[in-house]
Write a protein that holds these residues in place. Structure first.
Motif, PDB file in Angstrom:
ATOM      1  N   MET A 133      30.063  25.677  30.192  1.00 40.74           N
ATOM      2  CA  MET A 133      29.733  26.895  31.009  1.00 40.74           C
ATOM      3  C   MET A 133      29.779  26.490  32.750  1.00 40.74           C
ATOM      4  O   MET A 133      29.045  27.397  33.390  1.00 40.74           O
ATOM      5  CB  MET A 133      28.084  27.537  30.872  1.00 40.74           C
ATOM      6  CG  MET A 133      28.304  28.158  29.359  1.00 40.74           C
ATOM      7  SD  MET A 133      26.812  28.590  29.111  1.00 40.74           S
ATOM      8  CE  MET A 133      25.849  29.727  30.013  1.00 40.74           C
ATOM      9  N   ALA A 134      30.094  25.743  32.904  1.00 37.99           N
ATOM     10  CA  ALA A 134      29.688  24.869  34.184  1.00 37.99           C
ATOM     11  C   ALA A 134      31.028  26.014  35.501  1.00 37.99           C
ATOM     12  O   ALA A 134      31.815  26.260  35.287  1.00 37.99           O
ATOM     13  CB  ALA A 134      30.177  23.882  34.318  1.00 37.99           C
ATOM     14  N   ASP A 135      30.189  25.941  36.683  1.00 40.41           N
ATOM     15  CA  ASP A 135      31.270  26.456  37.807  1.00 40.41           C
ATOM     16  C   ASP A 135      31.688  25.485  38.495  1.00 40.41           C
ATOM     17  O   ASP A 135      30.396  25.088  39.455  1.00 40.41           O
ATOM     18  CB  ASP A 135      30.660  27.402  38.219  1.00 40.41           C
ATOM     19  CG  ASP A 135      31.464  29.151  39.078  1.00 40.41           C
ATOM     20  OD1 ASP A 135      32.866  28.580  38.510  1.00 40.41           O
ATOM     21  OD2 ASP A 135      30.349  29.746  39.668  1.00 40.41           O
ATOM     22  N   PRO A 136      32.571  24.871  38.937  1.00 41.40           N
ATOM     23  CA  PRO A 136      33.989  25.203  37.966  1.00 41.40           C
ATOM     24  C   PRO A 136      33.986  24.628  37.223  1.00 41.40           C
ATOM     25  O   PRO A 136      33.127  23.276  36.745  1.00 41.40           O
ATOM     26  CB  PRO A 136      35.040  24.856  38.954  1.00 41.40           C
ATOM     27  CG  PRO A 136      34.397  23.146  39.946  1.00 41.40           C
ATOM     28  CD  PRO A 136      32.772  23.998  39.939  1.00 41.40           C
ATOM     29  N   PRO A 137      34.369  24.767  35.515  1.00 40.37           N
ATOM     30  CA  PRO A 137      34.274  23.791  34.339  1.00 40.37           C
ATOM     31  C   PRO A 137      34.542  22.306  35.048  1.00 40.37           C
ATOM     32  O   PRO A 137      35.821  22.226  35.529  1.00 40.37           O
ATOM     33  CB  PRO A 137      34.999  24.983  33.162  1.00 40.37           C
ATOM     34  CG  PRO A 137      36.043  25.433  34.192  1.00 40.37           C
ATOM     35  CD  PRO A 137      35.064  26.115  35.500  1.00 40.37           C
ATOM     36  N   GLY A 138      34.176  21.100  34.016  1.00 39.67           N
ATOM     37  CA  GLY A 138      34.542  20.618  33.552  1.00 39.67           C
ATOM     38  C   GLY A 138      35.677  20.226  32.599  1.00 39.67           C
ATOM     39  O   GLY A 138      36.341  20.863  32.254  1.00 39.67           O
ATOM     40  N   PRO A 139      36.573  18.823  32.046  1.00 33.73           N
ATOM     41  CA  PRO A 139      37.447  18.635  31.362  1.00 33.73           C
ATOM     42  C   PRO A 139      36.933  18.683  29.897  1.00 33.73           C
ATOM     43  O   PRO A 139      35.577  19.102  30.243  1.00 33.73           O
ATOM     44  CB  PRO A 139      36.770  16.819  31.836  1.00 33.73           C
ATOM     45  CG  PRO A 139      36.297  16.940  32.827  1.00 33.73           C
ATOM     46  CD  PRO A 139      35.672  17.725  33.092  1.00 33.73           C
TER      47      PRO A 139
END
Length: 239
Positions: A125-131
């Motif tokens: 759900m991170a913004d921007p998404p990680g690996p």
């Protein structure tokens, strides 16, 4: 394949870091500050996550060690098998979970799985998404304490589950073991679960005491001995 930087100049420069799905045993004598080597290798970089299972120190103290390594602390979770003995009313939080003692391996394993699931959700759900999958590092300090509380067969079974979980997560696991407290059979049994070993040695005959380590089994090679210093909370690795 994702590569995990270690903060060890020689490893990151010559090998690009550690491959995903790697489990590492740090085999060290007492008073070598080997746990701080483990914290360095397990320290998450941006976009990564770390779970630290601590059987030797309170989570608050381990958090301080990771903070000094420069970790982004909202990406580090702790499973504490120490503090609840003296503070039985402690309640779990998202990033700090407690078990009654190092003997409670079942709860330790369950809480590790739950914490990783929560970290994956945050990563997605991170913004921007990680690996993807979100890179996860695990540190257990220490296997020595687990062996003092439980039989070798029980500890081996627990670590077998955990190391396989690390492999499936495509993560990196770091495990600390005091080599002088156990016989060769015990050490050899634990080594079976690992992809590589960090061997630590000290020279107490010099002032200041000299400490160094080498990595055995990285891409089928053994590194030269690498000098490190630990002073007033700061770990310095030469090379």
């Amino acid at each position: 394949m994702y590569l995990y930087k270690t903060g060890i100049p020689l490893i990151d420069r010559e090998f690009g870091g550690l491959r995903a799905a790697t489990n590492i045993l740090i085999l060290a004598p007492p008073l070598a500050y080997a746990e701080h080597l483990a914290y360095r290798i397990a320290c998450p970089l941006p976009g990564e996550w770390t779970v630290a299972i601590t059987t030797d120190e309170r989570a608050a103290d381990v958090a301080g060690a990771f903070r000094r390594q420069g970790a982004v602390m909202n990406h580090v979770g702790f499973i504490d098998a120490v503090t609840k003995t003296s503070v039985p009313t402690l309640r779990d939080t998202t990033k700090a979970k407690f078990v009654t003692s190092p003997l409670d391996l079942t709860s330790m394993g369950i809480k590790f799985s739950r914490m990783v699931e929560d970290m994956w959700k945050e990563g997605v759900m991170a913004d921007p998404p990680g690996p993807m999958p979100p890179p996860v590092r695990l540190c257990i300090n220490s296997v020595s304490t687990l062996l003092l509380y439980a039989r070798l067969e029980v500890t081996f079974k627990f670590l077998h589950v955990i190391t396989n979980r690390v492999k499936k997560l495509e993560g990196v696991g770091v495990y600390v073991l005091n080599r002088e407290s156990f016989d060769e059979r015990t050490i050899a049994t634990i080594k079976q679960l690992m992809n590589m070993v960090v061997e630590v040695r000290t020279d107490d005959g010099r002032q200041p005491v000299e400490r160094d380590f080498r990595v055995v089994g990285i891409r089928g090679r053994t590194t030269p001995w690498i000098r490190y210093l630990y002073d007033d909370g700061a770990l310095t690795i030469e090379g």
